[in-house]
Write a protein that holds these residues in place. Sequence first.
Motif, short mmCIF file in Angstrom:
data_model
loop_
_atom_site.label_atom_id
_atom_site.label_comp_id
_atom_site.label_asym_id
_atom_site.label_seq_id
_atom_site.Cartn_x
_atom_site.Cartn_y
_atom_site.Cartn_z
N ALA A 121 0.74 -1.22 -0.15
CA ALA A 121 0.08 0.05 -0.16
C ALA A 121 1.00 1.40 0.09
CB ALA A 121 -1.02 -0.01 1.16
N SER A 122 1.90 1.24 0.82
CA SER A 122 3.23 2.37 0.66
C SER A 122 3.30 2.78 -0.75
CB SER A 122 4.11 2.04 1.90
OG SER A 122 3.71 1.90 2.97
N GLN A 123 3.74 1.44 -1.43
CA GLN A 123 4.37 1.90 -2.77
C GLN A 123 3.40 2.41 -3.58
OE1 GLN A 123 6.00 -2.13 -3.67
NE2 GLN A 123 8.09 -1.79 -2.61
N GLN A 124 2.06 1.84 -3.56
CA GLN A 124 1.11 2.21 -4.37
C GLN A 124 0.55 3.74 -4.10
OE1 GLN A 124 -2.10 -0.59 -3.27
NE2 GLN A 124 -1.27 -2.10 -4.98
N MET A 125 0.68 4.36 -3.03
CA MET A 125 0.43 5.58 -2.54
C MET A 125 1.60 6.40 -2.71
SD MET A 125 -2.28 5.07 0.45
CE MET A 125 -3.35 3.71 0.43
N GLY A 126 2.60 6.09 -3.15
CA GLY A 126 4.03 6.98 -3.46
C GLY A 126 4.98 7.08 -2.42
N LEU A 127 4.91 6.23 -1.25
CA LEU A 127 5.93 6.30 -0.54
C LEU A 127 7.22 5.58 -1.12
CD1 LEU A 127 4.37 5.73 2.94
CD2 LEU A 127 4.61 7.68 1.68
N PRO A 128 8.55 5.77 -0.55
CA PRO A 128 9.74 5.16 -0.96
C PRO A 128 9.73 3.70 -0.69
CG PRO A 128 10.28 7.19 0.26
CD PRO A 128 8.82 7.04 0.34
#
Length: 309
Positions: A121-128
Amino acid sequence: MKKTLITLGLAALLSTSAFAEKVQVGVVMKSLANEFWKTVEIGAKEYADKNKDVFEMEAIGLKDESDVDTQINTLESFITKQKDIIAVAPSNSVALIPSIKRALDAGIIVVNFDVRLDKKASQQMGLPDDFLFVGPNNEQGAYEVGDFLAKSLPKNAKVFIIEGNPGAENAIERKRGFMKVVEENQLNLLASRTAHWETEEANTVMTNLLTKYPDVQGVMCANDSMVLGVVKAIEAAGKSGQIKVVGFDNIAPVQDLMKKGKVLASEDFFGKDLAVNAIKTGLRIHSGEKLSGWVKTPVKLVTAEDLKK
């Protein structure tokens, strides 16, 4: 994933010109009804008091472990107040990610601690990909305390797992550690149920399970608040001393139960230092260090025998 070791001494760092103005730190905690998080808060406040010339801290806790909305509102408030650093222990590993992304976009240093954000989910929402996390190896800790229980039980012993909040990554990791214990030691897992980290819910869950499975021999609890509820249910069923219980947190009330022989062991991950380590890490970044990946914090098995020393 890159792993970074925590530097415990910050004396040189705190004396640098980077801190000519007080750094504004916001800490988003979990339920202060939980004895463990009261300890986390105490540790953070003590550290803030000792370093009041360096930073100012605002710490907000929850009324219960499922109060995700308060965490989101707190994050948004900290963004509006333009905090320099936000340390956040999410009660849900997905729900807080949009607010965390907004904080990062606003130039705020965000330190995720205690409960790791969901990676996908972090990657999908643009977090490193290597977004900073400060916290323990929950799977390792759960395995260690669960294995201690297993070694005290006969082969094919009947056990329960009392899980934490299903939406929290640390609950998932701890269950994974417990399941590894079940498989390796050939335990007979009768039931695995969530009590959402809460004492009273754990008491209800355990009471119902004891009615269905009165011959259970051991219980692995994903935190110590739930241990308190489980022990209460065991006592009410007249089974004190017949069922072995382990937990995770090493809070003072569970230490008392260990001394009385009602709890076998608990995994300590040093609550008083938990938020402090996140704040220290944020201050290091604020001073110019580049940190990412997993900043590991320790876990340690604590047994009834250890408390006698």
